[in-house]
Each structure stands twice: as C-alpha cells, then as structure tokens.
Design a protein around this motif. Structure first.
Motif, mmCIF file in Angstrom:
data_model
loop_
_atom_site.group_PDB
_atom_site.id
_atom_site.type_symbol
_atom_site.label_atom_id
_atom_site.label_comp_id
_atom_site.label_asym_id
_atom_site.label_seq_id
_atom_site.Cartn_x
_atom_site.Cartn_y
_atom_site.Cartn_z
ATOM 1 N N MET A 124 6.732 -1.780 -2.960
ATOM 2 C CA MET A 124 5.458 -1.251 -2.501
ATOM 3 C C MET A 124 5.317 0.180 -2.978
ATOM 4 O O MET A 124 6.277 0.933 -2.950
ATOM 5 C CB MET A 124 5.401 -1.278 -0.977
ATOM 6 C CG MET A 124 4.958 -2.586 -0.419
ATOM 7 S SD MET A 124 4.626 -2.457 1.325
ATOM 8 C CE MET A 124 5.608 -3.822 1.880
ATOM 9 N N ASP A 125 4.120 0.514 -3.345
ATOM 10 C CA ASP A 125 3.847 1.851 -3.836
ATOM 11 C C ASP A 125 3.222 2.685 -2.711
ATOM 12 O O ASP A 125 2.029 2.551 -2.412
ATOM 13 C CB ASP A 125 2.927 1.791 -5.051
ATOM 14 C CG ASP A 125 2.705 3.148 -5.678
ATOM 15 O OD1 ASP A 125 3.392 4.116 -5.296
ATOM 16 O OD2 ASP A 125 1.827 3.246 -6.558
ATOM 17 N N TYR A 126 4.031 3.505 -2.108
ATOM 18 C CA TYR A 126 3.614 4.304 -0.950
ATOM 19 C C TYR A 126 2.413 5.181 -1.273
ATOM 20 O O TYR A 126 1.443 5.235 -0.506
ATOM 21 C CB TYR A 126 4.809 5.145 -0.476
ATOM 22 C CG TYR A 126 4.451 6.302 0.406
ATOM 23 C CD1 TYR A 126 4.035 6.094 1.704
ATOM 24 C CD2 TYR A 126 4.541 7.616 -0.055
ATOM 25 C CE1 TYR A 126 3.703 7.153 2.526
ATOM 26 C CE2 TYR A 126 4.216 8.672 0.761
ATOM 27 C CZ TYR A 126 3.794 8.441 2.046
ATOM 28 O OH TYR A 126 3.473 9.488 2.857
ATOM 29 N N LEU A 127 2.430 5.870 -2.395
ATOM 30 C CA LEU A 127 1.360 6.811 -2.716
ATOM 31 C C LEU A 127 0.017 6.114 -2.927
ATOM 32 O O LEU A 127 -1.014 6.608 -2.464
ATOM 33 C CB LEU A 127 1.735 7.640 -3.948
ATOM 34 C CG LEU A 127 2.930 8.577 -3.738
ATOM 35 C CD1 LEU A 127 3.304 9.274 -5.033
ATOM 36 C CD2 LEU A 127 2.625 9.601 -2.652
ATOM 37 N N SER A 128 0.014 4.963 -3.594
ATOM 38 C CA SER A 128 -1.262 4.271 -3.793
ATOM 39 C C SER A 128 -1.761 3.657 -2.487
ATOM 40 O O SER A 128 -2.967 3.590 -2.255
ATOM 41 C CB SER A 128 -1.137 3.199 -4.878
ATOM 42 O OG SER A 128 -0.298 2.160 -4.455
ATOM 43 N N LEU A 129 -0.851 3.228 -1.616
ATOM 44 C CA LEU A 129 -1.270 2.675 -0.333
ATOM 45 C C LEU A 129 -1.853 3.746 0.587
ATOM 46 O O LEU A 129 -2.705 3.446 1.421
ATOM 47 C CB LEU A 129 -0.108 1.950 0.344
ATOM 48 C CG LEU A 129 0.255 0.616 -0.294
ATOM 49 C CD1 LEU A 129 1.586 0.110 0.222
ATOM 50 C CD2 LEU A 129 -0.832 -0.407 -0.043
#
Length: 167
Positions: free
Chosen positions: A1-6
């Motif tokens: 999972m991409d924390y920054l895009s979420l």
C-alpha cells in the motif's frame, strides 16, 4: 500500500484507518517519539538491545513512524490475515507479526497517556458516563432474528407484524 497516495484520498484513508488525516497526524505527534524511544532500546522481538540504535536502518521497508502507524491502523481496522498484510506492504508474515506486536504495545501506551483506552470495568464505565458532558450516547448493535414460539396461540400474542422474515 502506498501511504502517501492514500493520504491524498480522504475517504479511502478514513476507510482504511478509521481516522481522518488530521486525526492521524495528531496521533502521530505522540506515537512517533514513543516509537523512536522504544525502538532505540528494544528489538522488534521485544528484547533489550545491547547498544542503543541511533536511527532506523536505511533499507527499512516501512521507513518512518508515519508509515508504521498507518501499517498498524490498517492491520487493526481490517483484521487482515498476516499473510495479506505482508503482501500489501511487501514484507514477510513473520515481520508482520513482530511489527504488529511491538507497534501495538507502543500505541497502547500512547492511548493510555491520552486517556483513550477502552474501559474494561463496569464500575469505571458507569463513573465515566456519569461525568460525561453529553448524556446521550449512540449504540451500534446488530438486529437478530428471534425464534418463534411453536404454539399457534402464543405466536398470535407475540406477533407484531413488523419486519416479516422470509425463509
């Protein structure tokens, strides 16, 4: 999972963590120093380090306290299998187990300092509710079917004609 895009998708971030970005950041202000202090003197397995760790390893997959908190909150919210969580974050299942255990201990300490841990004692709960500024609380429950009485006359007395259930 991409924390920054979420983080850029508020509805999805809320669905994954149960927190809005601002609430997450507020929790992170206490979580980050607590995690760094814990990590400095303890390994992921919980044993005391022989020498303090001065910083996180450069090759850490979950680099930064913000990503670790995001990892833990998504794990707790979704109640995912550790294998699923491992695949989502690109780490091993054993690492998920060690991280979740260590991070949860730190998060519980932070929540305890903030007075946000759940109350486990009925007497203490009654005391807190009595002192609460708003006396109205919401209760989220699940409606369950009630077994019908087998006696026809008793059924007629109990039947309310609401929410007729089909089999």
């Amino acid at each position: 999972m991409d924390y920054l895009s979420l983080r850029e998708r508020p509805r999805q971030f809320l669905a994954l963590t149960s927190l809005r970005a601002a609430e997450f950041d507020d929790l992170l202000t206490d979580f980050a120093p607590a995690w760094e202090r814990h990590h400095r003197y303890h390994t992921l397995e919980g044993t005391q380090r022989a020498f303090p760790a001065h910083r996180e390893r450069a090759n850490a997959v979950l680099a930064g306290s913000d990503i670790k908190l995001f990892f833990l909150l998504t794990y707790l919210k979704s109640n995912a299998l550790q294998e699923h969580q491992a695949a989502s974050f690109g780490i091993s299942q054993a690492r998920v187990s060690h991280l979740a255990t260590a991070l949860l201990g730190v998060l519980n300490q932070v929540l305890a300092r903030r007075g946000l841990l759940p109350v486990r004692d009925g007497g203490e709960l009654a005391q807190r509710l009595a002192n609460h500024p708003e006396p109205v609380f919401a209760y989220d429950g699940v409606e369950r079917g009630v077994p019908r009485n087998t006696d026809r006359e008793a059924q007629a007395e109990e039947y309310s004609a609401k929410k007729k259930r089909t089999a």
